[in-house]
Design an enzyme around this catalytic site. Structure first.
Site, PDB file in Angstrom:
ATOM      1  N   THR A 293      48.666  33.696  46.821  1.00  0.00           N
ATOM      2  CA  THR A 293      48.749  35.003  46.164  1.00  0.00           C
ATOM      3  C   THR A 293      48.082  34.963  44.794  1.00  0.00           C
ATOM      4  OG1 THR A 293      50.200  36.874  45.694  1.00  0.00           O
ATOM      5  CG2 THR A 293      51.148  34.694  45.340  1.00  0.00           C
TER       6      THR A 293
ATOM      7  N   LYS B 131      43.521  34.539  45.797  1.00  0.00           N
ATOM      8  CA  LYS B 131      43.148  34.970  47.158  1.00  0.00           C
ATOM      9  C   LYS B 131      41.637  34.951  47.421  1.00  0.00           C
ATOM     10  CE  LYS B 131      47.088  37.947  47.848  1.00  0.00           C
ATOM     11  NZ  LYS B 131      47.553  39.283  48.183  1.00  0.00           N
TER      12      LYS B 131
ATOM     13  N   ASN C 243      45.145  35.173  52.396  1.00  0.00           N
ATOM     14  CA  ASN C 243      46.505  35.052  51.846  1.00  0.00           C
ATOM     15  C   ASN C 243      47.400  34.145  52.678  1.00  0.00           C
ATOM     16  OD1 ASN C 243      47.175  36.812  53.993  1.00  0.00           O
ATOM     17  ND2 ASN C 243      48.772  37.814  52.783  1.00  0.00           N
TER      18      ASN C 243
ATOM     19  N   ASP D 275      47.565  40.850  54.571  1.00  0.00           N
ATOM     20  CA  ASP D 275      48.113  41.939  53.744  1.00  0.00           C
ATOM     21  C   ASP D 275      47.886  43.313  54.365  1.00  0.00           C
ATOM     22  OD1 ASP D 275      49.035  40.478  51.490  1.00  0.00           O
ATOM     23  OD2 ASP D 275      47.002  40.335  50.715  1.00  0.00           O
TER      24      ASP D 275
ATOM     25  N   GLY E 228      42.619  50.605  43.576  1.00  0.00           N
ATOM     26  CA  GLY E 228      42.376  49.174  43.458  1.00  0.00           C
ATOM     27  C   GLY E 228      41.231  48.736  44.349  1.00  0.00           C
ATOM     28  N   ALA E 229      40.621  47.616  43.976  1.00  0.00           N
ATOM     29  CA  ALA E 229      39.549  47.047  44.804  1.00  0.00           C
ATOM     30  C   ALA E 229      39.630  45.528  44.781  1.00  0.00           C
ATOM     31  CB  ALA E 229      38.191  47.530  44.303  1.00  0.00           C
ATOM     32  N   GLY E 230      40.830  45.007  44.502  1.00  0.00           N
ATOM     33  CA  GLY E 230      41.047  43.559  44.500  1.00  0.00           C
ATOM     34  C   GLY E 230      41.395  43.089  45.902  1.00  0.00           C
ATOM     35  N   GLY E 231      42.069  41.933  45.980  1.00  0.00           N
ATOM     36  CA  GLY E 231      42.372  41.334  47.270  1.00  0.00           C
ATOM     37  C   GLY E 231      43.245  42.218  48.145  1.00  0.00           C
ATOM     38  N   ALA E 232      44.367  42.710  47.600  1.00  0.00           N
ATOM     39  CA  ALA E 232      45.283  43.530  48.406  1.00  0.00           C
ATOM     40  C   ALA E 232      44.612  44.838  48.807  1.00  0.00           C
ATOM     41  CB  ALA E 232      46.567  43.804  47.627  1.00  0.00           C
TER      42      ALA E 232
HETATM   43  N1  LIG Z   1      53.750  43.993  49.188  1.00  0.00           N
HETATM   44  C1  LIG Z   1      52.962  42.997  49.527  1.00  0.00           C
HETATM   45  O1  LIG Z   1      53.109  42.368  50.591  1.00  0.00           O
HETATM   46  C2  LIG Z   1      51.809  42.650  48.634  1.00  0.00           C
HETATM   47  C3  LIG Z   1      50.780  41.852  49.136  1.00  0.00           C
HETATM   48  C4  LIG Z   1      49.702  41.571  48.302  1.00  0.00           C
HETATM   49  C5  LIG Z   1      49.678  42.041  47.004  1.00  0.00           C
HETATM   50  N2  LIG Z   1      50.702  42.814  46.551  1.00  0.00           N
HETATM   51  C6  LIG Z   1      50.638  43.349  45.177  1.00  0.00           C
HETATM   52  O2  LIG Z   1      49.435  44.086  45.039  1.00  0.00           O
HETATM   53  C7  LIG Z   1      49.005  44.056  43.682  1.00  0.00           C
HETATM   54  C8  LIG Z   1      47.534  43.685  43.588  1.00  0.00           C
HETATM   55  O3  LIG Z   1      47.370  42.355  44.047  1.00  0.00           O
HETATM   56  P1  LIG Z   1      45.905  41.746  44.322  1.00  0.00           P
HETATM   57  O4  LIG Z   1      46.127  40.482  45.022  1.00  0.00           O
HETATM   58  O5  LIG Z   1      45.010  42.752  44.932  1.00  0.00           O
HETATM   59  O6  LIG Z   1      45.394  41.473  42.825  1.00  0.00           O
HETATM   60  P2  LIG Z   1      43.880  41.401  42.325  1.00  0.00           P
HETATM   61  O7  LIG Z   1      42.973  40.933  43.407  1.00  0.00           O
HETATM   62  O8  LIG Z   1      43.929  40.653  41.041  1.00  0.00           O
HETATM   63  O9  LIG Z   1      43.477  42.935  42.017  1.00  0.00           O
HETATM   64  C9  LIG Z   1      44.085  43.627  40.969  1.00  0.00           C
HETATM   65  C10 LIG Z   1      43.670  45.097  41.034  1.00  0.00           C
HETATM   66  O10 LIG Z   1      44.406  45.802  40.011  1.00  0.00           O
HETATM   67  C11 LIG Z   1      43.464  46.402  39.101  1.00  0.00           C
HETATM   68  N3  LIG Z   1      43.987  46.315  37.737  1.00  0.00           N
HETATM   69  C12 LIG Z   1      44.595  45.243  37.167  1.00  0.00           C
HETATM   70  N4  LIG Z   1      44.927  45.529  35.891  1.00  0.00           N
HETATM   71  C13 LIG Z   1      44.511  46.798  35.661  1.00  0.00           C
HETATM   72  C14 LIG Z   1      44.553  47.659  34.524  1.00  0.00           C
HETATM   73  N5  LIG Z   1      45.104  47.258  33.366  1.00  0.00           N
HETATM   74  N6  LIG Z   1      44.040  48.910  34.642  1.00  0.00           N
HETATM   75  C15 LIG Z   1      43.488  49.323  35.812  1.00  0.00           C
HETATM   76  N7  LIG Z   1      43.414  48.549  36.922  1.00  0.00           N
HETATM   77  C16 LIG Z   1      43.909  47.297  36.836  1.00  0.00           C
HETATM   78  C17 LIG Z   1      42.195  45.603  39.245  1.00  0.00           C
HETATM   79  O11 LIG Z   1      41.117  46.406  38.813  1.00  0.00           O
HETATM   80  P3  LIG Z   1      39.711  45.726  38.333  1.00  0.00           P
HETATM   81  O12 LIG Z   1      38.922  45.470  39.592  1.00  0.00           O
HETATM   82  O13 LIG Z   1      39.098  46.752  37.468  1.00  0.00           O
HETATM   83  O14 LIG Z   1      40.070  44.458  37.604  1.00  0.00           O
HETATM   84  C18 LIG Z   1      42.189  45.344  40.756  1.00  0.00           C
HETATM   85  O15 LIG Z   1      41.762  46.475  41.468  1.00  0.00           O
HETATM   86  C19 LIG Z   1      49.931  43.081  42.973  1.00  0.00           C
HETATM   87  O16 LIG Z   1      50.928  43.831  42.323  1.00  0.00           O
HETATM   88  C20 LIG Z   1      50.539  42.283  44.104  1.00  0.00           C
HETATM   89  O17 LIG Z   1      51.819  41.777  43.789  1.00  0.00           O
HETATM   90  C21 LIG Z   1      51.762  43.116  47.336  1.00  0.00           C
END
Ligand SMILES: NC(=O)c1ccc[n+]([C@@H]2O[C@H](COP(=O)([O-])OP(=O)(O)OC[C@H]3O[C@@H](n4cnc5c(N)ncnc54)[C@H](OP(=O)(O)O)[C@@H]3O)[C@@H](O)[C@H]2O)c1
Length: 265
Positions: free
Chosen positions: A69, A73, A94, A110, A134-138
């Site tokens: 996580t 990822k 993941n 995910d 969002g455009a990250g991993g999730a």
């Molecule tokens: N429920 C579940 O099973 C599950 C599974 C996976 C993840 N999640 C949750 O999903 C969330 C994202 O995880 P991830 O793995 O995708 O993380 P990640 O790859 O680091 O992506 C983070 C995302 O959030 C955006 N972001 C972060 N800080 C920001 C800010 N201050 N203002 C605007 N946008 C911001 C980033 O935008 P930029 O591209 O501009 O940086 C990117 O789109 C986390 O809270 C995680 O705990 C939950």
């Protein structure tokens, strides 16, 4: 938890930080219910140490696999020996199975977990206009899974717009007929609105999307699990939306993770 013996297989979750992770609790309950002699433990790994840790874990013969996580990822993609087709498309992993010969096989669960969680709550994304913040991993995993589930259109809104465009380009290659957009200003036009950014985990975070556009015809979903009721979900409930929290996305993945890591072997 079952007693740990010399026969117990080890599963890990690697993250940085790791204190907040919910997966070990849910996964260990699953293992106990399935009478599997295994245990999942948290592993706090900083980004700079990731490659060394993974290479070391290849040699750990009683390691069955790893959950991966934030923030690892994307970085683990190039460290795996093999990827599932979905992980290769999404560009994130993941869940890693460690095969007996030490090969690491990466999957991304995910997105399918999110869609299965929706379906479990009686929501079929087929035909819905969907917005993913969002455009990250999730977000990438969710966006691909929603495309696969037959949404009628898909809009990706992200702080770094270039990442949203790049994600749309990748989705377009796999789903050429799907209507794709990066216009984050048209929230009111959507049926399903999903937050897959990390905004909402901390008190005082900015909202991940324009809350003023939420209305009672919409379903608003979260990836965030802690807090269970984010400011977005509270605002959505106040606007009369149907809300869908982050936990079902994880719960639905547990069986998929167990299958990928072949926990029963
Ligand atoms: N429920 C579940 O099973 C599950 C599974 C996976 C993840 N999640 C949750 O999903 C969330 C994202 O995880 P991830 O793995 O995708 O993380 P990640 O790859 O680091 O992506 C983070 C995302 O959030 C955006 N972001 C972060 N800080 C920001 C800010 N201050 N203002 C605007 N946008 C911001 C980033 O935008 P930029 O591209 O501009 O940086 C990117 O789109 C986390 O809270 C995680 O705990 C939950």
């Amino acid at each position: 938890m079952m007693a740990i013996t010399g026969l117990t297989r080890i599963f890990g979750i690697i993250a940085d930080p790791v204190h907040h992770v919910k997966t070990p609790g849910v996964f260990n309950t699953y293992l106990r219910k399935q009478a599997v002699d295994g245990v999942m433990i948290p592993m706090h790994v900083a980004p700079g140490a990731l490659a060394d840790v993974l290479n070391g874990l290849r040699m750990m013969q009683n390691l069955g696999g790893l959950i991966v996580t934030v923030p690892h990822k994307s970085a683990v993609v190039t460290l795996c020996d093999e990827l599932t087709a979905e992980a290769a498309r999404v560009g994130a992993v993941n869940c890693i199975r460690r095969d007996p010969d030490g090969r690491m096989v990466g999957a991304i669960l995910d997105g399918i977990g999110f869609v299965e969680g929706l379906r479990g709550a009686g929501i079929d994304p087929h035909g819905l206009r969907a917005y993913v913040a969002g455009a990250g991993g999730a977000a990438s995993a969710v966006a691909f899974a929603l495309a696969g589930a037959g949404v009628s259109s898909l809009t990706i809104g992200n702080r770094t717009e270039a990442r949203a465009h790049a994600l749309c380009d990748r989705i377009a290659r796999s789903y050429p007929g799907l209507a794709l957009s990066t216009d984050a200003t048209r929230i009111a036009d959507q049926d399903l609105v999903m937050n897959a950014t990390s905004l909402g985990m901390q008190n005082g975070d900015a909202p991940p999307l324009d809350l003023r556009q939420l209305h009672s015809g919409q379903i608003v979903a979260e990836a965030i699990m802690q807090p269970a009721l984010t400011a977005l979900l509270r605002a959505a409930a106040a606007a009369g939306c149907r809300i869908h929290p982050g936990l079902p996305m994880l719960e639905s993945q547990i069986r998929l993770m167990a299958e990928h890591m072949r926990v029963a072997q």
